[in-house]
Structures are given as structure tokens and as C-alpha cells.
Scaffold this motif. Structure first.
Motif, short mmCIF file in Angstrom:
data_model
loop_
_atom_site.label_atom_id
_atom_site.label_comp_id
_atom_site.label_asym_id
_atom_site.label_seq_id
_atom_site.Cartn_x
_atom_site.Cartn_y
_atom_site.Cartn_z
N ILE A 166 0.75 -1.16 0.02
CA ILE A 166 0.01 -0.02 0.04
C ILE A 166 0.85 1.28 0.05
N GLY A 167 0.79 2.26 -0.89
CA GLY A 167 1.38 3.38 -0.84
C GLY A 167 0.69 4.49 -1.84
N ILE A 168 1.68 5.47 -2.02
CA ILE A 168 0.97 6.86 -2.61
C ILE A 168 1.68 6.94 -4.09
N PHE A 169 0.96 7.24 -4.94
CA PHE A 169 1.53 7.24 -6.24
C PHE A 169 1.53 9.02 -6.69
N LYS A 170 2.57 9.59 -6.86
CA LYS A 170 2.63 10.97 -7.25
C LYS A 170 3.20 11.29 -8.52
N ASN A 171 2.72 12.37 -9.01
CA ASN A 171 3.13 13.09 -10.28
C ASN A 171 2.64 14.54 -10.35
N GLU A 172 3.29 15.50 -9.99
CA GLU A 172 2.87 16.88 -9.91
C GLU A 172 2.51 17.20 -11.17
N ALA A 173 3.31 17.23 -12.10
CA ALA A 173 3.00 17.92 -13.54
C ALA A 173 1.63 17.26 -14.13
N GLU A 174 1.33 15.97 -13.79
CA GLU A 174 0.06 15.38 -14.19
C GLU A 174 -1.08 15.51 -13.25
N GLU A 175 -0.53 16.01 -11.93
CA GLU A 175 -1.76 16.29 -10.91
C GLU A 175 -1.98 14.98 -10.40
N ILE A 176 -1.38 13.88 -10.34
CA ILE A 176 -1.54 12.67 -10.00
C ILE A 176 -1.04 12.29 -8.45
N GLU A 177 -1.95 12.13 -7.50
CA GLU A 177 -1.61 11.84 -6.00
C GLU A 177 -2.82 10.82 -5.93
N ASN A 208 8.23 3.79 -13.96
CA ASN A 208 7.58 4.26 -15.30
C ASN A 208 6.26 3.68 -15.60
N THR A 209 5.33 4.30 -16.13
CA THR A 209 3.97 3.92 -16.31
C THR A 209 3.96 3.02 -17.60
N LYS A 210 4.70 3.23 -18.35
CA LYS A 210 4.65 2.47 -19.81
C LYS A 210 4.75 0.99 -19.58
N GLY A 211 4.04 -0.05 -19.94
CA GLY A 211 4.09 -1.41 -19.60
C GLY A 211 4.20 -1.74 -18.19
N LEU A 212 3.63 -1.09 -17.12
CA LEU A 212 4.04 -1.17 -15.72
C LEU A 212 3.31 -2.60 -15.47
N PHE A 213 2.06 -2.81 -15.48
CA PHE A 213 1.19 -3.97 -15.28
C PHE A 213 1.10 -5.02 -16.49
N LYS A 214 0.69 -6.17 -15.95
CA LYS A 214 0.69 -7.33 -16.99
C LYS A 214 -0.83 -7.11 -17.81
N GLU A 215 -1.55 -6.29 -16.85
CA GLU A 215 -3.12 -5.87 -17.43
C GLU A 215 -3.06 -4.51 -17.71
N ASP A 216 -3.19 -3.76 -18.68
CA ASP A 216 -3.12 -2.35 -18.91
C ASP A 216 -4.13 -1.72 -17.99
N ASP A 236 7.41 9.03 -15.47
CA ASP A 236 7.64 8.70 -14.27
C ASP A 236 6.77 9.00 -13.25
N VAL A 237 6.39 8.17 -12.16
CA VAL A 237 5.70 8.13 -11.06
C VAL A 237 6.51 7.98 -9.81
N THR A 238 6.25 8.61 -8.70
CA THR A 238 7.09 8.08 -7.38
C THR A 238 6.01 7.31 -6.72
N PHE A 239 6.35 6.39 -5.94
CA PHE A 239 5.54 5.35 -5.31
C PHE A 239 5.95 5.23 -3.75
N THR A 240 5.53 5.81 -2.80
CA THR A 240 5.88 6.00 -1.18
C THR A 240 5.19 4.95 -0.78
N ILE A 241 5.91 4.14 0.09
CA ILE A 241 5.61 2.66 0.44
C ILE A 241 4.94 3.04 2.04
#
Length: 440
Positions: A166-177, A208-216, A236-241
Motif C-alpha cells: 500500500i502506498g501513494i503514487f505521485k506526479n505533480e505535472a500530471e496532478e496525480i496523487e 515508469n507507467t509504460k508497460g508497468l502492469f501485466k493487464e493495462d 515516471d511516478v513516485t511510489f511511497t510505501i
């Protein structure tokens, strides 16, 4: 009123309607007299307006309205009595010099007639009827899924190969949190897995988000964004555990069996596997039946040859919508709908020749079965007959639902008929092979 038919050819006819004053004058006069009683015209008391003035102002409109009503009622009655199987609706033939003051009003309507044809359900070449079987691989995966779903979460000090992080994904430029759970065994990127393995609570990794998961589809949920945006994302996104767990597989014991299927309905792992096989194959029947129905439909359309009144239908399409279409637009619409119209005629003939009907009691029982399966999806496995009856009556009180369920029940009746009379060849396949063969 006199109605006659002129047969142009097997697929086209013209209906001629002759209307005299005797057919409409009494009704027109009555309406105009009622108008006179209600009319407010400056210079005249209410109800005392000269009838001639009322006729001058409203006579033509009332005449046209009443004649159109007469035509509609009597033309429909004529088509029914003469048992004319028409396609679309009668199309009025325009007359440039039409005079509403004539003693006799003559109208003509073009008809497109349904063709005569025979339907052969038993084709020379057999149609494949797939029987999808649950193989050992599928059953093993389902057992593993059950054990994982009902297992216990155990806290871990660092990320392992089967961890749920469990953690938090972040990318300020894309306003992802977004806070979400990352399952290591669902990650496709080896680079991402290696970056996460051995990490502890509080540490941060860049993924990196490209091809990160087995299921898109998993990416949109993980980042809290819509699928359309996720499909195009390469950042690229950061993931804080915040928390690390591993799911301890549930033991295949009686407690779990009772939780899944009710007390003592399943008492061993072998019975569990048999139950999974039975339930899976029952669900697969819907997919194989739909495939069979589609294949038979295509075969019937290909093998049942007949002509359609194409020019009439193009003209009808051109004129019947809210906005008239050009010749090219009408031709294009006809090309799109021709196949569906052909099957509609074929299906109608099959239903008529085999006397397939949807009775009210059948529809009620069908709706109960549908309701029961819907309730089972939400864990309500044994609803009472009274409960099903009450819900069924509410559902059948909605005309849209009645239409939808009636169509589904008729499709089932047609499918049963095809299974009985069509030339079918049963083929057993695994689910994976069914997908490859059926939709390749």
C-alpha cells in the motif's frame, strides 16, 4: 370510399384510395360547427360568428385533417384484411395538381411487399457447436484465486515477490496523487519489480507507467485516472510505501467450503474442484450459445436467397426520418440495414412456421430465473418463491422490461429449435482455445 390494389411485380404494388364528400362531409361540418360555438372574432358575439366565415378560415385545414384520418384508419384496415405483408410503411405518391375541392379525392400509395421464400434449418455443411470444458489449468487457477481471496494478510518488514504494497503514487505535472495497493505479482516491468523488492515502509521508488502492469487496465485504478488518459501515459511516478503485506493462502478446509457453498454442500478438495468445473462450464454455456446463435444467423442469411424491394426501401428510408436524406445517404443506410432486415424476415418466418410463442406464465418463470441469477451475484443464493414472485411482478409491470425479457426468451426458444433441427457438430475445447478459434 373505395380502395383498390395494382400489383406492379412480386415485391411492389400501388394502393389507390378514392374518397368522396359522403365519406367526410358530415364529420367536417360537425367540427366546424363546434369551432363556431367557441370562436372569438371581433365584431361578433361568441357563438354567433357566421358559419361561412368559419369555413373560410378553418375549412381547408379541417378537411385535410379528417381525410388524413380516414386514409390512415382505412388503409391500415385494408392491409390487414387483405393480409398484405408490407415492409416499411405505405409511401404517398405526390401529385402536383392535386385539388382539395374536387368531388372525389384520389390518393395513391406505394407498397414494398415482403418476398416469399423457404428457410432450411438443416444445412449441408455442419455448424460447430462449441462445448467449453474447464481444464485442470483453469481449475488450479480458480482454487488458487479462492485461497488468495479468503487468505489472511500478514505484515512484512520488506517487499517480497508476492507482496501487496500500500502506498501513494505521485506526479505533480500530471496532478496525480493517489493511494492504492500494488500487487507485485501483477507487475509486468522487471525493472519496476527489481526497484520494489527489498524496500521498506517509508521508502520511495520511481516507476515508469509504460508497460508497468501485466493487464493495462490496472494502471488507471492505481493512479486514480480515467482509462483513456492511462492508455497514452508514459511518465515516471513516485511510489511511497506505507504498508507491506503478504497474503497467506487460506486452508482448503470445511470452514472455507461452508463459507463458499453453504454447510456441508462441499466436503473435500475434490468436491470443490468438481463444483468449480460444473459452475465454470455452466457459465461458459452462455458464451458458446451466443457464438452458436451468431453462426447460425450468418449461415441462414447466406443460404436463404430472396430479393427485396430495394428501390422502395431506399425511398422509404429517405423520407421516413426526421430529416429527409439525399439519394446517396439513403443508399448508404440501406446497405447498412439490409442484412439485419433479411434476418428479421427469416427469423419471423421461422417463428411463424414453428409456432413459437411467448406465453405470460413462461415469461414470468423466465423473469424469476433471471432475477435469481442476478441475486446470486450479490450473495443471495436461496431467495424464497414469494420473494421471486413479488420482484417478478414489479419487473413485468414495466413495459420496457417486458419487451426486453420477451426478446431474450424468444431468442432462447429459437436457440433450442436450432439445437434440435440444425446440422450441428459438437466440439469440446478449453476456454482459451474457444477464444482463439471463435474470435480469431
Amino acid at each position: 370510399m373505395n380502395i383498390t390494389k395494382e400489383q406492379i411485380d412480386d415485391l411492389n404494388a400501388v394502393v389507390k384510395v378514392a374518397i368522396t364528400k359522403d365519406d367526410y362531409q358530415e364529420k367536417v361540418d360537425k367540427i366546424l360547427k363546434d369551432y363556431r360555438k367557441q370562436a372569438n372574432v371581433p365584431g361578433f358575439r361568441k357563438g354567433q360568428v357566421p358559419l361561412g366565415l368559419i369555413k373560410k378560415q378553418y375549412g381547408k385545414a379541417v378537411l385535410v385533417d379528417e381525410v388524413n384520418k380516414l386514409i390512415q384508419d382505412n388503409l391500415n384496415k385494408y392491409l390487414t384484411e387483405e393480409k398484405l405483408d408490407v415492409l416499411g410503411n405505405p409511401l404517398p405518391k405526390q401529385k402536383e395538381d392535386f385539388d382539395w375541392d374536387n368531388e372525389t379525392l384520389d390518393f395513391e400509395f406505394e407498397l414494398g411487399l415482403a418476398p416469399n421464400f423457404d428457410v432450411q434449418l438443416k444445412t449441408k455443411k455442419a455448424i460447430v457447436q462449441y462445448k467449453i470444458v474447464a481444464d485442470k489449468k483453469m481449475i488450479d487457477e480458480q482454487v488458487e484465486r479462492i485461497q488468495k481471496q479468503y487468505g489472511k494478510l500478514v505484515t512484512k518488514a520488506e517487499v517480497g515477490k508476492v507482496a501487496e504494497v500500500i502506498g501513494i503514487f505521485k506526479n505533480e505535472a500530471e496532478e496525480i496523487e493517489n493511494k492504492s495497493t500494488l500487487e507485485i505479482d501483477k507487475i509486468k516491468s522487471k525493472k519496476a519489480v527489481n526497484a520494489l523488492l527489498g524496500k521498506k515502509v517509508g521508502e520511495e521508488v520511481t516507476l515508469n507507467t509504460k508497460g508497468l502492469f501485466k493487464e493495462d487496465y490496472l494502471l488507471s485504478g492505481a493512479l486514480g485516472i480515467d482509462r483513456e488518459k492511462a492508455e497514452k501515459l508514459n511518465i515516471d511516478v513516485t511510489f511511497t510505501i506505507e504498508e507491506i503485506n503478504e497474503r497467506q493462502a487460506a486452508t482448503l478446509d470445511q470452514e472455507l467450503f461452508d463459507k463458499l457453498f453453504g454447510k456441508d454442500n462441499v466436503t473435500s478438495e475434490n468436491e470443490l474442484r468438481d463444483k468449480i468445473k460444473e459452475d465454470s462450464e455452466k457459465q461458459f454455456e452462455q458464451q458458446s450459445d451466443q457464438k452458436l446463435l451468431n453462426d447460425i444467423t450468418e449461415r441462414l442469411i447466406d443460404n436463404t436467397k430472396f430479393e427485396l424491394p430495394a428501390e422502395f426501401l431506399k425511398k422509404w428510408i429517405q423520407l421516413s426520418g426526421e430529416n429527409p436524406l439525399s439519394d446517396d445517404e439513403a443508399s448508404e443506410e440501406y446497405e447498412k440495414s439490409e442484412k439485419g432486415l433479411r434476418y428479421q424476415l427469416i427469423e419471423g418466418k421461422i417463428i411463424k412456421e414453428n409456432d413459437l410463442q411467448v406465453q405470460l406464465e413462461e415469461l414470468k418463470e423466465f423473469s424469476k430465473g433471471f432475477i435469481k441469477s442476478q441475486m446470486a451475484q450479490y450473495g443471495h443464493l436461496n431467495p424464497s418463491e414469494e420473494e421471486l414472485e413479488n420482484i417478478s411482478m414489479r419487473v413485468l409491470g414495466n413495459q420496457d422490461e417486458v419487451k426486453r425479457l420477451s426478446e431474450q426468451l424468444m431468442s432462447q426458444k429459437l436457440l433450442d429449435l436450432y439445437k434440435e433441427k440444425a446440422n450441428l457438430k459438437v466440439k469440446e475445447v478449453s476456454y482459451d482455445n474457444f477464444i482463439k478459434e471463435a474470435y480469431s
